[in-house]
Design a protein around this motif. Structure first.
Motif, PDB file in Angstrom:
ATOM      1  N   ASP A  10      42.414  58.786  74.178  1.00 49.58           N
ATOM      2  CA  ASP A  10      42.030  59.282  75.501  1.00 49.58           C
ATOM      3  C   ASP A  10      40.918  58.406  76.079  1.00 49.58           C
ATOM      4  O   ASP A  10      40.500  57.423  75.458  1.00 49.58           O
ATOM      5  CB  ASP A  10      41.636  60.762  75.458  1.00 49.58           C
ATOM      6  N   VAL A  53      51.319  55.501  79.484  1.00 49.43           N
ATOM      7  CA  VAL A  53      50.357  56.575  79.742  1.00 49.43           C
ATOM      8  C   VAL A  53      51.074  57.913  79.605  1.00 49.43           C
ATOM      9  O   VAL A  53      52.187  58.089  80.085  1.00 49.43           O
ATOM     10  CB  VAL A  53      49.740  56.440  81.155  1.00 49.43           C
ATOM     11  N   ARG A  55      50.383  62.198  79.983  1.00 45.40           N
ATOM     12  CA  ARG A  55      49.487  63.211  80.547  1.00 45.40           C
ATOM     13  C   ARG A  55      50.009  64.593  80.207  1.00 45.40           C
ATOM     14  O   ARG A  55      51.226  64.798  80.171  1.00 45.40           O
ATOM     15  CB  ARG A  55      49.422  63.089  82.074  1.00 45.40           C
ATOM     16  N   THR A  62      44.655  62.724  79.584  1.00 45.03           N
ATOM     17  CA  THR A  62      45.431  61.507  79.786  1.00 45.03           C
ATOM     18  C   THR A  62      45.251  60.623  78.560  1.00 45.03           C
ATOM     19  O   THR A  62      44.113  60.383  78.129  1.00 45.03           O
ATOM     20  CB  THR A  62      44.957  60.758  81.052  1.00 45.03           C
TER      21      THR A  62
END
Length: 65
Positions: A10, A53, A55, A62
Motif C-alpha cells: 500500500d 493497481v 483497490r 489501494t
C-alpha cells in the motif's frame, strides 16, 4: 477453479497478499480462452484490478504490485 497468491504494497509500504481466483474454462471448444478472475485479500475484502493497481470497492485501500 484455480488460485494464486502474489504480494502487493500500500502507499504506506505495508505488505499484503492478493489472492487471484480464476474459473476453469468449460470443456467447450468455443469457450473464451480468458478465464474470469476475481481478486481478494486474505480477510475476504474484494479488490478491483486496474493494471498493476488494486483497490477495495469502497476505495479505502489501494495496493500496487
Amino acid at each position: 477453479m484455480s488460485f494464486r497468491q502474489f504480494p502487493a504494497t500500500d502507499a504506506n509500504g505495508d505488505d499484503y497478499v492478493i489472492i487471484e481466483f480464476k474459473d476453469e474454462p468449460a470443456g467447450d471448444a468455443n469457450a473464451s480462452s480468458d478465464a474470469h478472475a476475481r481478486y481478494e485479500l486474505a480477510d475476504g475484502r474484494h479488490l478491483v484490478r486496474d493494471g498493476h493497481v488494486f483497490r477495495t470497492s469502497g476505495g479505502e485501500l489501494t495496493l500496487s504490485t
